[in-house]
Every structure is written in C-alpha cells, then in structure tokens.
Design an enzyme around this catalytic site. Sequence first.
Site, PDB file in Angstrom:
ATOM      1  N   LEU A  75      -2.718   2.877  -6.413  1.00 40.68           N
ATOM      2  CA  LEU A  75      -2.505   3.127  -7.835  1.00 40.68           C
ATOM      3  C   LEU A  75      -1.271   3.977  -8.113  1.00 40.68           C
ATOM      4  O   LEU A  75      -1.066   4.415  -9.240  1.00 40.68           O
ATOM      5  CB  LEU A  75      -3.743   3.800  -8.438  1.00 40.68           C
ATOM      6  CG  LEU A  75      -5.055   3.012  -8.274  1.00 40.68           C
ATOM      7  CD1 LEU A  75      -6.204   3.750  -8.926  1.00 40.68           C
ATOM      8  CD2 LEU A  75      -4.915   1.614  -8.872  1.00 40.68           C
ATOM      9  N   HIS A  77       2.625   4.714  -8.826  1.00 42.31           N
ATOM     10  CA  HIS A  77       3.694   3.984  -9.495  1.00 42.31           C
ATOM     11  C   HIS A  77       4.903   3.827  -8.571  1.00 42.31           C
ATOM     12  O   HIS A  77       5.094   4.610  -7.631  1.00 42.31           O
ATOM     13  CB  HIS A  77       4.134   4.720 -10.767  1.00 42.31           C
ATOM     14  CG  HIS A  77       3.086   4.739 -11.838  1.00 42.31           C
ATOM     15  ND1 HIS A  77       2.061   5.663 -11.842  1.00 42.31           N
ATOM     16  CD2 HIS A  77       2.907   3.960 -12.935  1.00 42.31           C
ATOM     17  CE1 HIS A  77       1.289   5.450 -12.901  1.00 42.31           C
ATOM     18  NE2 HIS A  77       1.775   4.425 -13.574  1.00 42.31           N
ATOM     19  N   MET A 111       2.583  12.306  -4.672  1.00 41.19           N
ATOM     20  CA  MET A 111       2.137  11.425  -3.593  1.00 41.19           C
ATOM     21  C   MET A 111       3.271  11.079  -2.648  1.00 41.19           C
ATOM     22  O   MET A 111       3.069  10.930  -1.438  1.00 41.19           O
ATOM     23  CB  MET A 111       1.522  10.143  -4.170  1.00 41.19           C
ATOM     24  CG  MET A 111       0.223  10.379  -4.932  1.00 41.19           C
ATOM     25  SD  MET A 111      -0.985  11.401  -4.058  1.00 41.19           S
ATOM     26  CE  MET A 111      -1.176  10.493  -2.534  1.00 41.19           C
ATOM     27  N   GLU A 112       4.488  10.978  -3.180  1.00 40.05           N
ATOM     28  CA  GLU A 112       5.631  10.696  -2.316  1.00 40.05           C
ATOM     29  C   GLU A 112       5.871  11.842  -1.341  1.00 40.05           C
ATOM     30  O   GLU A 112       6.167  11.632  -0.156  1.00 40.05           O
ATOM     31  CB  GLU A 112       6.875  10.436  -3.161  1.00 40.05           C
ATOM     32  CG  GLU A 112       6.956   9.058  -3.790  1.00 40.05           C
ATOM     33  CD  GLU A 112       5.984   8.848  -4.950  1.00 40.05           C
ATOM     34  OE1 GLU A 112       5.829   7.698  -5.387  1.00 40.05           O
ATOM     35  OE2 GLU A 112       5.371   9.836  -5.424  1.00 40.05           O
ATOM     36  N   ASP A 126       2.937  10.619  17.496  1.00 39.96           N
ATOM     37  CA  ASP A 126       3.247   9.500  18.374  1.00 39.96           C
ATOM     38  C   ASP A 126       4.245   9.892  19.457  1.00 39.96           C
ATOM     39  O   ASP A 126       4.154   9.440  20.603  1.00 39.96           O
ATOM     40  CB  ASP A 126       3.805   8.339  17.547  1.00 39.96           C
ATOM     41  CG  ASP A 126       4.175   7.143  18.404  1.00 39.96           C
ATOM     42  OD1 ASP A 126       3.322   6.669  19.167  1.00 39.96           O
ATOM     43  OD2 ASP A 126       5.336   6.690  18.318  1.00 39.96           O
TER      44      ASP A 126
END
Length: 355
Positions: A75, A77, A111-112, A126
């Site tokens: 959700l 953008h 969120m970025e 990793d």
Amino acid sequence: MTSLTHLDDDGRARMVDVGGKPVTRRTAIAEGRLDTTADVVALVRSDGLKKADVLPTARIAGIAGAKRTSELIPLAHIVPLDSVSIDFGFEQQAVTIRATVSTTARTGIEMEALTAVAVAGLTLHDMVKAVDPAAELGGIRLVEKRGGKRGVWRADATGAADPARATDAAAAGTPATVLVVSTRAAAGTAEDTTGPVIAEWLRARGFDPGDPIVIADVDVADAMRRAVAGSPAVLITTGGTGVSPGDRTPEATLAVLDRELPGVAEAIRTAGRAATPTAALSRALAGVAGRTVVVNLPGSRGGVADGLTVLDELLPHLIDQVAGGDHAPRGRRASASPERPEQPEQPEQPEAIDG
C-alpha cells in the site's frame, strides 16, 4: 485512538488518497543494527571478508531498496526520491545502519527509509553469514521525519520512544555536536586546539556535546550529513572555511542546510576582522537544518574565541526561535488592561540574526 488510514469503513485494505495534500519537502531518517561478533566487526571495518566491498555493497543495496519500496510494501505510494544516503557506524559487537531519505512530494517516505535500513542490513547479514551465521539484524525504527502537516517528528520526543533513553538524554543536557575539520589533526600530526574549547563552552551553557569529532577535510561532507542526521540542537564546526584547495566545510554545510542565516555568519566575520583583517576571507556559513542550528567557525583559537563571543548573545534566542518559542524580547509584552482588550502584536523589527 487514531483510526488506521489504510483501512476503509468496511475494514478492507486500501491505498490512501493523497491527491489533496500539498507538495512539500519531506525527509525521513531510520536506523537499525546488525549484532555480531567483535571479530566480524573488525573484518567489516578492514574489508577483510572473502566477500569484498562489504559496506559499499550494502550501501548500494539499501539505496536500491528505498527506490523499490512501492513494489515491496503493497500500500506504499510510488514516491520520487530526491536523495538516499546510507551511513554505517561501528560498536564493539555491532554494525549500525542509518538511512536518510528525502523527497518533494505529497506523502511521506518513512517506509523508504525503513526499507533502506532493512535491505542494507540483510545485505550485511549475507556478507558475514559465512563467518557468523548467528548474526542478528534488529532495532529497525523510524528516528525522525520532517515535512507535511506535522512538521518535525522525532522518536525520542514521543511516548513511543524508550522512556529510559529519553530520561538519559534529558539528564545529559541538550545534545550538541562539535566537528573539527583538520586533515593534520585527524592524522595525528597536529593537536586539536579548538574542538575542546568549543565543547567546554557548550557544556558551560547546558549542552552535552560529547567529545569533539575530528575528521579530515576530504571527509567533511559525510561527517556533516551524519551529524545532522543525529538531530543535535547545535552543530558547531571549526576549520576548513578558507580558500585553500582543501577547504570544503562551507560546501558541505550548504548541502545540509534548510535555511541560511547570513547575518550570523557576517557577525562572526565582523568580530574577527576587528583583530585579524584576513578574517574577511572566511567563507563560513550559518543556518538551520531541521531543528539543528549549524554554525561554521574558523580553525584558529582566536577565530573560535571571536565566534563564540558572538554566539553567546545570539544562540539562546536562535534556538528558541527554531524550537518554535515565542521569543519576544523581555519587557516588550504587557498584560492586557481590562478597559482595553489586548491587540495583536505587531511584527518585531528584524534583529541581527535575521541579516
């Protein structure tokens, strides 16, 4: 409790309509950490792992993660990113990760920033798993966001923050940072004679600057960005303000400022010229980055002394303004008379700091 904006009236998931929001400059800062062993931290710092270029690879991965957030978070953008920076720090048994993301858009980019930290951290995992498969990625959180209707939000200023951490910060005094820009001092071939003076001056005025951070001229841009990301109330630099080929402090400062305060910089130059005519060659800047007051001072003890004398009169008033305080001069305001209702105040005349 505020309702969840990503749910409609029937409780179904939806993408929030941001079409009516204004386009503003927005910034988000997130952080996380990879807990591992002291040996792994040493290998990462020295680039001694078989998978070479550990930090550059994790940095690129974090940037790529920020750019693809809308593909990973259903959700979220699609937001045009102005910049993404990933910085790493080292503790005895951990590598810390900090992402700063900015945009000019209608919606925030928390969120970025969080995705950038997560992807950079997973890439670190990793890279080190062959040596320490038990390494643990965690502590991912939003530290600060700026822009939009809420202005500036900081985790440590809300109830969601760790109360113990907030208490410790309050007990330690108002956060401040001293950045010493000197290639020779950073290499250990010259003594830092200005950083301790500035730090002691700040402590005497209720700030907690910690130890001065000494960096080479070539590293000033990254150091400035990291310092501002920490959101201290005050960031004072010393050195690198002249016209020598290696002097880069003003350029690094301009890159992080939201607003310049040319009057402050000129007042410091004027104070220096009274004793040293060559002070006119200083390219030092002053301004505001978020809610951090940033001031460049020269690299000499005399220049620092002149600058601190100027700041002694301006800094309390300036910090009050940046924090949104009333900042009316003492004695200016009188209480309203019962016979005459209080009238709206007239705008104050610009003071020295307004240029």
